[in-house]
Design a protein around this motif. Structure first.
Motif: not given
Length: 509
Positions: A62-65, A438-451
């Protein structure tokens, strides 16, 4: 309306002076575009810096985002106020303010003791980025003749690409071994963006004000001289007459900026501009730029290899923008946007499918962690890097370059700064949402679903372009405005794939 050919102040430059001015005109375009160099550097270097500052400052997703999004939030502020100041004090004055902000921000980032101070100076740097994104496309489009406008305005996109590549190079140069505690290189990475800032400030010593703003302020002598720098006498006379006619029509209307923006004939241009700005970000470009090393680490790259892979992305970006500069005034804006959106969509879809089908699952990752093993960049790593590279080329050869050209073209002169303010504010707001999420979504859903989600968003951008976006190649700014004034709407010619024309059978507003 007096004939400009008969105006005693509209004498062309002496032959020798005119020749010298024409030779130096491209230098003015380059200097004017240099503001994109700093923005590109900041957006490029942060992708490498994140790998190290998250360890040095002990920050989470979250801080990274927040750190990444702080620049975009500052850019929203810069874009929101830049239009007013650019109309009041001139395009060149706002460029100087941008240079000052770009010098202050990097020094503060490099000296930040903790993440809150770093966030503040990222915000300050963002104000400069917002001002640059607002004013540079307007400045370059107003300064250049119609036959060169696509190429000159795309120089701004090229400067962004060169800046990003420099950011990637510096990121690699100061990359250290995280396992050995070498994590403070991020300060050099962020602080060295003061160098392109100083280059931008130096370049501003040589640039001119735009003829259109000068005529608005009653300074026609200066405007007339500038028009002759890279136009022959007939072209300069025609453009001066178009500028005067447009300004006179706007003054006669006597509307406030708000009233002018809500006129029926202005709304289509505003809708197109806002749509281009929105999809410029929601196709995921800055997700890819900011987080390429993070994504590559997810699929098995080491931190050093992930940062090094950024060089491929940077070179691809520059080549793509060079292609756009060559083709913008030949192939046209709209075909490039359509082809680019289609290519970017396919690349994102393949990235998503590879991420869903080829990455190890949670149980497998836990077993590897228990055994002291780490994932290796096998086939999925190669596919990811290839798709990211293809995506970068397709996007930057089209939406990453041409959107800035069109935003500088489609808005009427009387509300150009205000409309550009709305469009760039929307662009940076969308950028902030994507970067922060993006960072929280990447953590929650992974690369595949985000792209895959970004691929769907890109498909909607393709549809928007097909339905709404016109071709502006070869038209003067005044001709584009006259087209909107005559129609109030745009129509795609039935049975074609490439032509959007103005409807001419409707009354003027």
């Amino acid at each position: 309306m007096p004939d400009p050919a008969e105006h005693d102040r509209q004498k062309p430059l002496r032959p020798r002076a005119a020749s010298a001015a024409k030779k130096s005109t491209w230098l003015i375009y380059v200097f004017g575009a240099l503001g994109g160099l700093n923005w590109g550097y900041d957006t490029g270097v942060i992708s490498a810096a994140l790998l190290y500052l998250r360890e040095d400052l002990d920050v989470g997703a979250w801080i990274e985002g927040t750190l990444v999004a702080a620049l975009m939030i500052g850019a929203v502020v810069g874009a929101a106020v830049g239009g007013y100041f650019s109309d009041k004090y001139g395009r060149r004055a706002v460029l100087w303010a941008t240079a000052v902000v770009f010098i202050i921000g990097p020094v503060g980032m490099a000296l930040s003791p903790e993440w809150i101070t770093l966030t503040v100076f990222r915000f300050v740097t963002g104000i400069g980025a917002g001002l640059a994104a607002l004013i540079l496309p307007v400045y370059l489009s107003e300064l250049s003749p119609a036959r060169l406008r696509g190429r000159t305005t795309a120089l701004y996109a090229l400067a962004i690409g060169v800046g990003q590549f420099l950011g990637f190079v510096i990121g690699l140069a100061f990359a250290g071994d995280i396992s050995a505690g070498e994590v403070d290189g991020w300060r050099w990475m962020l602080g060295l963006s003061v160098v392109p800032s100083l280059l931008f400030a130096a370049g501003l010593l040589f640039v001119w004000e735009t003829p259109r703003w000068l005529v608005q302020k009653g300074r026609e002598d200066e405007a007339w001289e500038i028009l002759h720098y890279d136009r022959d006498a007939a072209e300069a006379e025609r453009e001066m007459l178009e500028i005067r006619t447009t300004i006179e029509a706007e003054r006669t209307a006597g509307r406030t900026v708000r009233e002018a923006l809500t006129q029926p004939w202005v709304k289509p241009a505003l809708l197109i501009g806002l749509g281009l700005a929105f999809y410029n970000q929601f196709m995921g470009i800055n997700t890819v730029v900011y987080y390429t090393p993070t994504v590559l680490q997810t699929v098995g790259f080491s931190a050093e290899d992930a940062v090094a892979s950024n060089l491929i992305v940077g070179i691809t970006h520059i080549l793509a923008v060079i292609f756009a500069i060559a083709m913008a005034d030949r192939l046209g804006r709209r075909p490039l946007l359509l082809i680019g959106a289609a290519g970017a969509m396919v690349s994102l879809a393949v990235l998503g499918i590879a991420g869903l089908t080829m990455l190890p699952g949670e149980e497998e990752l836990e077993a590897m962690e228990a055994a002291g093993q780490t994932p290796e960049a096998g086939a999925v790593g190669v596919i990811t890097l290839v798709c990211i590279t293809l995506y970068i080329f397709m996007f930057q050869a089209s939406w990453g370059s041409i959107v800035w050209v069109m935003l500088g073209e489609i808005f009427p002169l009387g509300v150009r700064a205000a409309a550009m303010c709305l469009a760039t504010t929307a662009l940076w707001a969308a950028n902030a949402v994507v970067a922060f999420g993006f960072p929280p979504l990447l953590d929650a859903f992974g690369v595949g679903w985000v792209f895959l989600g970004l691929a769907v968003s890109t498909l909607t951008g393709l549809i928007f372009c097909w339905v709404k976006v016109p071709e502006t190649k070869g038209r003067s700014l005044e001709e584009i405005e006259a087209g909107f004034r005559q129609t109030g709407s745009l129509a795609v010619v039935p049975g074609t794939k490439r032509v959007v024309q103005w409807e001419t059978d409707r009354p003027r507003d």
